[in-house]
Design an enzyme around this catalytic site. Structure first.
Site, PDB file in Angstrom:
ATOM      1  N   ASP A  82      19.898  25.354 -80.085  1.00 60.39           N
ATOM      2  CA  ASP A  82      18.688  24.992 -80.828  1.00 60.39           C
ATOM      3  C   ASP A  82      17.676  24.374 -79.856  1.00 60.39           C
ATOM      4  O   ASP A  82      18.040  23.528 -79.027  1.00 60.39           O
ATOM      5  CB  ASP A  82      19.082  23.971 -81.919  1.00 60.39           C
ATOM      6  N   HIS A  83      16.417  24.777 -79.961  1.00 61.43           N
ATOM      7  CA  HIS A  83      15.346  24.232 -79.110  1.00 61.43           C
ATOM      8  C   HIS A  83      15.661  24.242 -77.615  1.00 61.43           C
ATOM      9  O   HIS A  83      15.713  23.192 -76.974  1.00 61.43           O
ATOM     10  CB  HIS A  83      14.974  22.799 -79.529  1.00 61.43           C
ATOM     11  N   ASN A 225      17.376  24.924 -91.186  1.00 59.95           N
ATOM     12  CA  ASN A 225      18.058  23.991 -90.298  1.00 59.95           C
ATOM     13  C   ASN A 225      18.243  22.671 -91.036  1.00 59.95           C
ATOM     14  O   ASN A 225      17.285  22.124 -91.589  1.00 59.95           O
ATOM     15  CB  ASN A 225      17.228  23.756 -89.027  1.00 59.95           C
ATOM     16  N   ILE A 226      19.483  22.207 -91.029  1.00 61.58           N
ATOM     17  CA  ILE A 226      19.833  21.000 -91.783  1.00 61.58           C
ATOM     18  C   ILE A 226      20.482  20.005 -90.824  1.00 61.58           C
ATOM     19  O   ILE A 226      21.560  20.276 -90.287  1.00 61.58           O
ATOM     20  CB  ILE A 226      20.839  21.324 -92.921  1.00 61.58           C
ATOM     21  N   THR A 228      19.186  15.995 -90.625  1.00 56.42           N
ATOM     22  CA  THR A 228      19.039  14.600 -91.035  1.00 56.42           C
ATOM     23  C   THR A 228      19.903  14.231 -92.244  1.00 56.42           C
ATOM     24  O   THR A 228      20.593  13.212 -92.228  1.00 56.42           O
ATOM     25  CB  THR A 228      17.555  14.299 -91.327  1.00 56.42           C
TER      26      THR A 228
HETATM   27 ZN   LIG Z   1      13.812  22.237 -84.920  1.00 56.10          ZN
END
Ligand SMILES: [Zn+2]
Length: 274
Positions: A82-83, A225-226, A228
Protein backbone atom coordinates in the site's frame (compact mmCIF):
# COMPACT_ATOMS: atom_id res chain seq x y z
CA UNK A 1 -5.84 -21.71 -1.78
CA UNK A 2 -3.06 -20.10 -3.82
CA UNK A 3 -2.15 -16.50 -3.27
CA UNK A 4 -4.25 -14.23 -5.51
CA UNK A 5 -3.46 -11.03 -7.38
CA UNK A 6 -5.53 -7.90 -6.98
CA UNK A 7 -7.06 -8.51 -10.42
CA UNK A 8 -7.98 -12.07 -9.44
CA UNK A 9 -10.24 -10.75 -6.68
CA UNK A 10 -11.40 -7.37 -8.07
CA UNK A 11 -12.61 -8.48 -11.51
CA UNK A 12 -15.13 -11.00 -10.06
CA UNK A 13 -16.16 -8.40 -7.46
CA UNK A 14 -16.80 -5.88 -10.27
CA UNK A 15 -18.92 -8.42 -12.13
CA UNK A 16 -20.86 -9.57 -9.07
CA UNK A 17 -21.56 -6.20 -7.44
CA UNK A 18 -19.52 -6.34 -4.27
CA UNK A 19 -16.27 -4.99 -2.88
CA UNK A 20 -13.22 -6.56 -1.25
CA UNK A 21 -11.64 -5.10 1.90
CA UNK A 22 -8.04 -3.98 1.78
CA UNK A 23 -7.19 -4.36 5.45
CA UNK A 24 -4.28 -2.44 6.92
CA UNK A 25 -1.96 -4.92 8.66
CA UNK A 26 0.64 -3.93 11.23
CA UNK A 27 1.82 -7.33 12.37
CA UNK A 28 1.26 -11.03 12.61
CA UNK A 29 -1.70 -11.02 15.00
CA UNK A 30 -3.88 -8.66 12.98
CA UNK A 31 -2.98 -10.22 9.61
CA UNK A 32 -3.85 -13.66 11.01
CA UNK A 33 -7.11 -12.44 12.55
CA UNK A 34 -8.20 -10.76 9.29
CA UNK A 35 -7.42 -13.86 7.25
CA UNK A 36 -9.44 -15.95 9.71
CA UNK A 37 -12.30 -13.44 9.37
CA UNK A 38 -12.25 -13.80 5.57
CA UNK A 39 -12.38 -17.59 5.91
CA UNK A 40 -15.27 -17.32 8.37
CA UNK A 41 -17.26 -15.11 5.96
CA UNK A 42 -16.08 -16.99 2.87
CA UNK A 43 -14.78 -13.99 0.91
CA UNK A 44 -11.37 -12.89 -0.41
CA UNK A 45 -9.24 -10.45 1.56
CA UNK A 46 -6.41 -8.08 0.65
CA UNK A 47 -3.67 -7.93 3.30
CA UNK A 48 -1.96 -4.55 2.99
CA UNK A 49 1.45 -3.39 4.16
CA UNK A 50 1.53 0.40 4.23
CA UNK A 51 4.39 2.80 4.96
CA UNK A 52 3.95 2.62 8.77
CA UNK A 53 3.98 -1.16 8.71
CA UNK A 54 7.08 -1.25 6.48
CA UNK A 55 8.93 1.20 8.73
CA UNK A 56 8.36 -1.25 11.57
CA UNK A 57 8.93 -4.61 9.82
CA UNK A 58 11.11 -5.38 6.77
CA UNK A 59 9.25 -6.04 3.53
CA UNK A 60 10.63 -9.60 3.06
CA UNK A 61 9.26 -10.54 6.50
CA UNK A 62 5.84 -9.12 5.61
CA UNK A 63 5.84 -10.87 2.25
CA UNK A 64 6.66 -14.22 3.85
CA UNK A 65 4.00 -13.66 6.50
CA UNK A 66 1.25 -12.82 4.00
CA UNK A 67 2.23 -15.73 1.75
CA UNK A 68 2.17 -18.15 4.66
CA UNK A 69 -1.32 -16.98 5.67
CA UNK A 70 -2.50 -17.30 2.06
CA UNK A 71 -1.09 -20.81 1.72
CA UNK A 72 -3.11 -22.00 4.69
CA UNK A 73 -6.33 -20.11 3.85
CA UNK A 74 -9.35 -21.51 2.05
CA UNK A 75 -10.22 -18.13 0.46
CA UNK A 76 -8.15 -16.00 -1.96
CA UNK A 77 -5.64 -13.77 -0.14
CA UNK A 78 -3.81 -10.88 -1.84
CA UNK A 79 -0.43 -9.66 -0.55
CA UNK A 80 -0.55 -5.94 -1.34
CA UNK A 81 1.97 -3.11 -1.02
CA UNK A 82 0.00 0.00 0.00
CA UNK A 83 1.31 3.49 -0.90
CA UNK A 84 4.64 2.75 -2.53
CA UNK A 85 6.29 6.03 -3.46
CA UNK A 86 9.36 4.80 -5.34
CA UNK A 87 10.00 2.28 -8.10
CA UNK A 88 12.51 0.53 -5.83
CA UNK A 89 9.80 -0.18 -3.26
CA UNK A 90 7.59 -1.82 -5.89
CA UNK A 91 10.55 -3.88 -7.11
CA UNK A 92 11.41 -4.94 -3.55
CA UNK A 93 7.78 -5.92 -2.88
CA UNK A 94 7.64 -8.04 -6.05
CA UNK A 95 10.92 -9.68 -5.03
CA UNK A 96 9.45 -10.33 -1.57
CA UNK A 97 6.51 -12.22 -3.08
CA UNK A 98 3.79 -9.56 -2.97
CA UNK A 99 1.10 -10.14 -5.60
CA UNK A 100 -0.03 -6.53 -5.87
CA UNK A 101 1.70 -3.15 -5.62
CA UNK A 102 0.26 0.32 -5.29
CA UNK A 103 2.27 3.19 -6.70
CA UNK A 104 1.06 6.47 -5.21
CA UNK A 105 2.02 9.25 -7.59
CA UNK A 106 -0.96 11.35 -6.53
CA UNK A 107 1.23 14.27 -5.38
CA UNK A 108 3.02 14.42 -8.76
CA UNK A 109 1.98 16.43 -11.82
CA UNK A 110 -0.44 14.40 -13.97
CA UNK A 111 1.98 13.53 -16.77
CA UNK A 112 4.63 12.36 -14.29
CA UNK A 113 2.08 10.36 -12.28
CA UNK A 114 0.97 8.65 -15.50
CA UNK A 115 4.51 7.94 -16.74
CA UNK A 116 5.80 6.53 -13.46
CA UNK A 117 2.65 4.52 -12.73
CA UNK A 118 2.69 3.06 -16.26
CA UNK A 119 6.31 1.94 -15.84
CA UNK A 120 5.52 0.24 -12.53
CA UNK A 121 2.37 -1.38 -13.93
CA UNK A 122 4.44 -2.77 -16.80
CA UNK A 123 7.10 -4.11 -14.42
CA UNK A 124 4.41 -5.62 -12.15
CA UNK A 125 2.54 -7.26 -15.01
CA UNK A 126 5.76 -8.78 -16.35
CA UNK A 127 6.11 -10.47 -12.96
CA UNK A 128 2.45 -11.60 -12.86
CA UNK A 129 1.65 -8.98 -10.22
CA UNK A 130 -1.20 -6.42 -10.16
CA UNK A 131 -0.80 -2.65 -9.88
CA UNK A 132 -3.00 0.00 -8.24
CA UNK A 133 -2.55 3.71 -9.00
CA UNK A 134 -4.06 6.88 -7.57
CA UNK A 135 -5.54 9.81 -9.46
CA UNK A 136 -6.58 12.97 -7.63
CA UNK A 137 -5.30 13.13 -4.08
CA UNK A 138 -6.85 11.55 -0.97
CA UNK A 139 -5.97 13.80 1.97
CA UNK A 140 -5.40 13.02 5.63
CA UNK A 141 -7.41 13.93 8.75
CA UNK A 142 -5.31 16.60 10.52
CA UNK A 143 -3.06 16.70 7.43
CA UNK A 144 -2.90 17.47 3.72
CA UNK A 145 -6.16 18.52 2.02
CA UNK A 146 -7.75 16.30 -0.62
CA UNK A 147 -7.90 17.18 -4.31
CA UNK A 148 -10.95 15.58 -5.92
CA UNK A 149 -10.50 13.24 -8.91
CA UNK A 150 -11.37 14.80 -12.26
CA UNK A 151 -13.28 12.21 -14.35
CA UNK A 152 -11.49 13.07 -17.60
CA UNK A 153 -8.09 12.80 -15.89
CA UNK A 154 -9.18 9.46 -14.42
CA UNK A 155 -10.14 8.15 -17.86
CA UNK A 156 -6.78 9.21 -19.29
CA UNK A 157 -4.90 7.79 -16.27
CA UNK A 158 -6.64 4.43 -16.62
CA UNK A 159 -6.04 4.27 -20.37
CA UNK A 160 -2.40 5.33 -20.33
CA UNK A 161 -1.14 3.48 -17.25
CA UNK A 162 -2.79 0.08 -17.64
CA UNK A 163 -3.45 -0.14 -13.88
CA UNK A 164 -5.65 -2.93 -12.53
CA UNK A 165 -7.29 -0.69 -9.93
CA UNK A 166 -7.59 3.05 -9.54
CA UNK A 167 -7.77 4.89 -6.21
CA UNK A 168 -9.96 7.99 -6.45
CA UNK A 169 -10.63 11.04 -4.31
CA UNK A 170 -14.38 11.62 -3.95
CA UNK A 171 -14.76 12.98 -0.42
CA UNK A 172 -12.79 10.20 1.27
CA UNK A 173 -10.06 11.11 3.78
CA UNK A 174 -7.37 8.93 5.39
CA UNK A 175 -7.24 8.27 9.15
CA UNK A 176 -10.70 9.52 10.09
CA UNK A 177 -11.71 8.20 13.48
CA UNK A 178 -15.42 8.88 12.88
CA UNK A 179 -17.64 8.47 9.84
CA UNK A 180 -17.35 11.64 7.77
CA UNK A 181 -19.94 13.44 5.69
CA UNK A 182 -20.02 10.83 2.95
CA UNK A 183 -18.75 10.37 -0.57
CA UNK A 184 -19.72 12.44 -3.62
CA UNK A 185 -21.85 9.94 -5.52
CA UNK A 186 -22.22 12.24 -8.53
CA UNK A 187 -18.46 12.29 -8.98
CA UNK A 188 -18.25 8.50 -8.60
CA UNK A 189 -20.91 8.08 -11.30
CA UNK A 190 -19.03 10.49 -13.60
CA UNK A 191 -15.79 8.51 -13.12
CA UNK A 192 -17.28 5.08 -13.63
CA UNK A 193 -19.01 6.34 -16.78
CA UNK A 194 -15.64 6.93 -18.47
CA UNK A 195 -13.56 3.92 -17.36
CA UNK A 196 -14.07 0.24 -16.62
CA UNK A 197 -11.13 -0.10 -14.21
CA UNK A 198 -12.21 -1.20 -10.70
CA UNK A 199 -12.21 1.79 -8.32
CA UNK A 200 -10.64 1.94 -4.87
CA UNK A 201 -11.60 4.06 -1.88
CA UNK A 202 -8.80 4.78 0.58
CA UNK A 203 -9.92 6.00 3.99
CA UNK A 204 -12.82 3.53 3.99
CA UNK A 205 -13.28 3.79 7.78
CA UNK A 206 -14.40 7.39 7.39
CA UNK A 207 -17.19 6.55 4.93
CA UNK A 208 -20.63 6.27 6.60
CA UNK A 209 -21.10 2.52 6.83
CA UNK A 210 -24.54 2.41 5.22
CA UNK A 211 -23.23 4.35 2.21
CA UNK A 212 -20.14 2.11 2.05
CA UNK A 213 -22.30 -1.02 1.92
CA UNK A 214 -24.55 0.46 -0.75
CA UNK A 215 -21.66 1.67 -2.95
CA UNK A 216 -19.95 -1.72 -2.66
CA UNK A 217 -22.98 -3.28 -4.34
CA UNK A 218 -24.09 -0.57 -6.72
CA UNK A 219 -20.93 1.01 -8.20
CA UNK A 220 -17.56 0.09 -9.71
CA UNK A 221 -15.93 0.62 -6.30
CA UNK A 222 -14.46 -2.84 -5.73
CA UNK A 223 -11.98 -2.18 -2.92
CA UNK A 224 -12.39 -0.26 0.32
CA UNK A 225 -9.24 0.24 2.36
CA UNK A 226 -10.05 -0.30 6.02
CA UNK A 227 -7.53 0.61 8.69
CA UNK A 228 -8.57 3.04 11.38
CA UNK A 229 -11.77 1.34 12.57
CA UNK A 230 -9.97 -2.00 13.03
CA UNK A 231 -6.96 -0.36 14.70
CA UNK A 232 -9.38 1.31 17.11
CA UNK A 233 -10.82 -2.09 18.04
CA UNK A 234 -7.27 -3.39 18.56
CA UNK A 235 -6.38 -0.52 20.92
CA UNK A 236 -9.59 -0.84 22.91
CA UNK A 237 -9.26 -4.63 23.22
CA UNK A 238 -5.61 -4.38 24.23
CA UNK A 239 -6.33 -1.82 26.97
CA UNK A 240 -9.25 -3.91 28.26
CA UNK A 241 -7.14 -7.05 28.36
CA UNK A 242 -4.30 -5.36 30.22
CA UNK A 243 -6.68 -3.74 32.70
CA UNK A 244 -8.34 -7.08 33.37
CA UNK A 245 -5.02 -8.91 33.80
CA UNK A 246 -2.54 -6.38 35.27
CA UNK A 247 -0.03 -9.12 36.04
CA UNK A 248 0.20 -10.44 32.47
CA UNK A 249 3.58 -9.82 30.88
CA UNK A 250 3.93 -12.41 28.13
CA UNK A 251 3.54 -10.90 24.67
CA UNK A 252 1.82 -13.94 23.19
CA UNK A 253 -0.66 -14.16 26.05
CA UNK A 254 -1.41 -10.44 25.87
CA UNK A 255 -1.92 -10.35 22.10
CA UNK A 256 -3.92 -13.59 21.97
CA UNK A 257 -6.72 -11.80 23.80
CA UNK A 258 -6.86 -9.15 21.08
CA UNK A 259 -7.37 -11.48 18.13
CA UNK A 260 -11.04 -12.50 18.70
CA UNK A 261 -12.34 -8.89 18.86
CA UNK A 262 -10.41 -7.71 15.78
CA UNK A 263 -11.44 -10.84 13.90
CA UNK A 264 -15.10 -10.19 14.76
CA UNK A 265 -14.82 -6.52 13.72
CA UNK A 266 -13.18 -7.49 10.43
CA UNK A 267 -15.81 -10.17 9.73
CA UNK A 268 -18.50 -7.52 10.18
CA UNK A 269 -16.78 -5.24 7.65
CA UNK A 270 -16.35 -8.09 5.15
CA UNK A 271 -20.02 -9.07 5.42
CA UNK A 272 -21.10 -5.48 4.89
CA UNK A 273 -19.28 -5.24 1.55
CA UNK A 274 -21.38 -8.00 -0.05
ZN1 LIG B 1 -4.34 5.24 1.37
Amino acid sequence: MPLATLSDVLQPALGEGRAVAGVVCLGWEDARAYTAAAEEVGVPVILQAGPGCRAHTPLPVLGAMFRSLAADADVPVVAHLDHGYEEAEARAAIDAGFTSVMFDGSKLPLAENIARTAAIAEMAHAAGVSCEGEIGFVGYAEGAESRGTDPEEAARFARETGVDAMAISVGNVHLQTDAGTGLDEGRIAAIEAVTDVPLVIHGGSGVPHAQRARLARGTAICKFNIGTELRQVFGTALRASLAEHPDRFDRVEILRAVEPPIRAACAKVLRSLG
